[in-house]
Design a protein around this motif. Structure first.
Motif: not given
Length: 234
Positions: A144-162
């Motif tokens: 889901g897109w919400k997971w991509c843009v809101e859920e941090p992969l590890w610390t604070t950055w979500p996948l979309e930000k990387f």
């Protein structure tokens, strides 16, 4: 690749200090590792590949390239010195000129090979960034897109930000590639005077197109904070 560069309007170079807000920060590395999805692992792997490519780039420029460029200039200087010792009105012996010219041509061939390697490295960097975009697309469908843009992969950055921040690496490395193409063309001429050759060597060593925007300066410390197990390899 050219269309990517032509249409590049990505975000500015990311700060090495991640945002202070943290969501769902794992309580321990072991718990986080157990919860990692294939998207976490693939992202880390691709980030390590980018790091390795930029390190290879530096080695090509600073070690192989600068050595060949200096050897080329030294070879021509030695030839000039040899010719300067020839008595006025006499012709230099071929045994003096030919070995120097052959050595110079070999150094030029080495620089041409270096450009091929740099171009290949840049294309690989571009391919990895495309792989990250594909990973984001796949994650948006499965997570889901919400997971991509809101859920941090590890610390604070979500996948979309990387994925949307990493393309800031492309323009400076692309400029650097073309700068070295121009420098090799400058050094290629056997008529190049010493002062111009010296300026070319100074520009070669400076890597000015990557000052303040290289992986090492903009991303290494950030990844140490944002990517779990960054210092432990893949």
């Amino acid at each position: 690749m050219s269309s990517r560069l032509a249409s590049f309007h990505g975000p500015s170079t990311p700060s090495s200090s991640p945002v202070a807000k943290q969501k769902n920060h794992p309580s321990s590395p072991s718990q986080s590792s157990a919860a990692e999805s294939p998207y976490h692992r693939k992202t880390r792997t691709l980030l390590f590949e980018i790091k390795a490519l930029t390190e290879a780039w530096d080695d090509l420029i600073v070690l192989d390239g600068l050595r060949s460029a200096r050897s080329l200039v030294d070879c021509r200087t030695e030839l000039d010195n040899d010719l300067g010792r020839v008595p006025q009105g006499s012709l230099p012996r071929s045994v003096v000129v030919s070995p120097r010219l052959e050595a110079a041509e070999k150094h030029i061939a080495d620089l041409d090979t270096l450009l091929v390697k740099l171009n290949k490295t840049f294309r690989r960097l571009n391919t990895i960034l495309e792989s990250l975009e594909a990973l984001l697309s796949d994650a948006s469908k499965t997570k889901g897109w919400k997971w991509c843009v809101e859920e941090p992969l590890w610390t604070t950055w979500p996948l979309e930000k990387f994925v949307t921040s990493l393309p800031t690496l492309l323009p400076p490395y692309h400029r650097s590639l073309h700068a070295y193409v121009d420098l090799v063309e400058t050094l290629r001429s056997h008529d190049l005077v010493f002062e111009d050759a010296k300026e070319a060597l100074t520009a070669w060593a400076a890597q000015s197109d990557l000052k303040g925007v290289s992986w090492e300066e903009c991303w290494e410390d950030l990844c140490k904070v944002e990517v779990e197990r960054w210092g432990k390899g893949k």
